[in-house]
Design a protein around this motif. Structure first.
Motif, PDB file in Angstrom:
ATOM      1  N   HIS A 135       0.748  -1.195  -0.084  1.00 42.42           N
ATOM      2  CA  HIS A 135      -0.130   0.013   0.032  1.00 42.42           C
ATOM      3  C   HIS A 135       1.041   1.265   0.051  1.00 42.42           C
ATOM      4  N   ALA A 136       2.015   1.390   0.828  1.00 41.96           N
ATOM      5  CA  ALA A 136       2.709   2.192   0.853  1.00 41.96           C
ATOM      6  C   ALA A 136       3.444   2.891  -0.511  1.00 41.96           C
ATOM      7  N   VAL A 137       4.036   1.606  -1.124  1.00 38.45           N
ATOM      8  CA  VAL A 137       4.487   1.983  -2.610  1.00 38.45           C
ATOM      9  C   VAL A 137       3.582   2.386  -3.530  1.00 38.45           C
ATOM     10  N   GLY A 138       2.445   1.719  -3.559  1.00 36.92           N
ATOM     11  CA  GLY A 138       1.284   2.203  -4.188  1.00 36.92           C
ATOM     12  C   GLY A 138       0.873   3.858  -4.060  1.00 36.92           C
ATOM     13  N   PHE A 139       0.959   3.950  -2.823  1.00 38.12           N
ATOM     14  CA  PHE A 139       0.846   5.493  -2.486  1.00 38.12           C
ATOM     15  C   PHE A 139       1.901   6.451  -2.926  1.00 38.12           C
ATOM     16  N   ALA A 140       3.017   6.120  -2.631  1.00 37.81           N
ATOM     17  CA  ALA A 140       4.035   6.944  -3.244  1.00 37.81           C
ATOM     18  C   ALA A 140       4.186   6.996  -4.722  1.00 37.81           C
ATOM     19  N   GLN A 141       3.855   5.913  -5.505  1.00 39.08           N
ATOM     20  CA  GLN A 141       3.643   6.026  -6.819  1.00 39.08           C
ATOM     21  C   GLN A 141       2.838   6.863  -7.250  1.00 39.08           C
ATOM     22  N   ALA A 142       1.690   7.099  -6.509  1.00 38.73           N
ATOM     23  CA  ALA A 142       0.502   7.730  -6.780  1.00 38.73           C
ATOM     24  C   ALA A 142       0.763   9.301  -6.792  1.00 38.73           C
ATOM     25  N   ALA A 143       1.716   9.567  -5.499  1.00 38.86           N
ATOM     26  CA  ALA A 143       2.165  10.774  -5.270  1.00 38.86           C
ATOM     27  C   ALA A 143       3.223  11.334  -6.574  1.00 38.86           C
ATOM     28  N   GLN A 144       3.941  10.329  -6.801  1.00 33.92           N
ATOM     29  CA  GLN A 144       4.808  10.551  -8.029  1.00 33.92           C
ATOM     30  C   GLN A 144       3.966  11.271  -9.283  1.00 33.92           C
ATOM     31  N   HIS A 145       3.139  10.557  -9.717  1.00 36.12           N
ATOM     32  CA  HIS A 145       2.111  10.907 -10.933  1.00 36.12           C
ATOM     33  C   HIS A 145       1.422  12.147 -10.250  1.00 36.12           C
ATOM     34  N   ARG A 146       1.119  12.560  -9.293  1.00 40.76           N
ATOM     35  CA  ARG A 146       0.625  13.819  -9.058  1.00 40.76           C
ATOM     36  C   ARG A 146       1.490  14.971  -8.751  1.00 40.76           C
TER      37      ARG A 146
END
Length: 366
Positions: free
Chosen positions: A138-149
């Motif tokens: 979940h943490a990795v997915g959240f971090a990648q989402a932050a990258q995209h945003r």
């Protein structure tokens, strides 16, 4: 960033006697920061001990204590900026309080009142995870989402040594490395996964050595040295923020108490081993260092102790206050739009409650 092997010996800035040592790579935090860390350590220890007492009083269902691990918990929390996110485990309650969550709200989950006692979006703290390692993905997915945003956010993903034996741990590290996600994996190696010692979990030289296989840097740190944890985690956070990708940090510490109140640790570890770690107490170490530099005098120590007393009193008052259960809480925040099945379940429960509230007819049959 190129992957790198960890040091042969964990990074240490303040030894067990409170003496500071220079390090060519990791600077000692300034005195004000260390005093702030010490205050958090004292309050964290009091939080741990008060929570364990609440379990014995029947006010909490369970409490996984981090007594003795407070330096790892506090040092990691203080390394984060306000906009960063924390993904904790069930044993990271002290880290959560250091991020500004009220102690009573942290314990709401363990009391059994609510899904999570705090709003993750307000505090940038994900709900505590009981299943081992699931929060890492979940943490990795959240971090990648932050990258995209294009958000300036680094994610601290915490776990214990036992979680490194789970498949989710390896999937999370691989995913983060491939996509260069801004994540810092922080493993608190406290020696045991419940009753299983580290030697029965891995044959690697250290848990930090696992980082090289995923193409990320790994580092080891003395987990009972809050200054070293803050400096090492802080460097990894800044690397991630600058686009350097993820890293893996192993904090060497020790679980001074049982796994939870339901565990009997005398069945699997020797008392002499526990006693040996008592001399490495993170609070004693930081107190000795601050006293030697003049940053901590009797008046300041008394003020810090009084603050911990106030926190403990407020925690007791909040936890020992009974709250009326609201059946609607079972269905709130499960889904944005309730599914037909959820609607049906809600109506069934409310109907059962209405029928149980009706008076029983004469003869005992309804």
């Amino acid at each position: 960033m190129e992957a790198s092997l960890p040091r042969d010996e964990p990074v240490q800035l303040i030894d067990a006697d409170g003496t500071a040592h220079d390090d060519p790579e990791f600077p000692l935090p300034d005195g004000d920061t260390l005093l702030r860390a010490y205050r958090a350590l004292v309050e964290g220890r009091r939080f741990n001990d008060e929570s364990s007492a609440l379990v014995r009083q029947g006010r909490l269902a369970v409490y996984p204590s981090s007594h003795g691990q407070e330096a790892s918990q506090i040092g990691a929390a203080l390394a984060l900026a306000e906009q960063d996110w924390l993904f904790p485990t069930y044993r990271d309650s002290v880290t959560i309080t250091a991020r500004g969550v009220r102690p009573a709200e942290v314990l709401t989950l363990l009391k059994g009142d609510w899904h999570s006692g705090y709003d993750p979006a307000v505090h940038h703290v994900a709900p505590q995870a009981t299943p081992l390692a699931t929060q890492l993905l979940h943490a990795v997915g959240f971090a990648q989402a932050a990258q995209h945003r294009h958000q300036d956010a680094v994610v601290l993903a915490m776990c214990g040594d036992g979680a490194t034996s789970e498949g989710d741990f390896h999937e999370a590290l691989n995913f983060a490395a491939v996509f260069r996600a801004p994540v810092v994996f922080f493993v608190q190696n406290n020696g045991f996964a419940i009753s299983v010692p580290l030697a029965r979990q891995t044959a690697a030289p250290s848990l930090a050595h696992k980082a090289i296989g995923y193409g990320m840097p790994g580092q080891r740190v003395d987990g009972n040295d809050a200054a070293a944890v803050l400096s090492v985690v802080g460097a990894a956070v800044e690397r991630a923020r600058a686009g350097g990708g993820p890293s893996l940090i192993e904090a060497h510490t020790y679980r001074m108490q049982a796994h939870t109140n339901a565990d009997d640790d005398t069945r699997y570890r020797d008392r002499a081993e526990v006693a040996a770690w008592e001399g490495r107490d993170p609070l004693i170490r930081m107190r000795a260092h601050l006293a030697s530099t003049g940053a901590l005098d009797d008046a300041t120590a008394a003020d810090i102790g009084a603050g911990a007393d106030r926190m403990a009193a407020a925690l007791r008052a909040a936890i020992t206050t009974d709250t009326a259960p609201d059946p609607e809480n079972l269905f709130r925040q499960v889904r944005g739009i309730r599914s037909p099945q959820l609607v049906e379940q809600r109506e069934l429960l409310l109907d059962e409650i209405r029928r149980s509230a009706q008076p029983t007819p004469a003869g005992g049959a309804r």
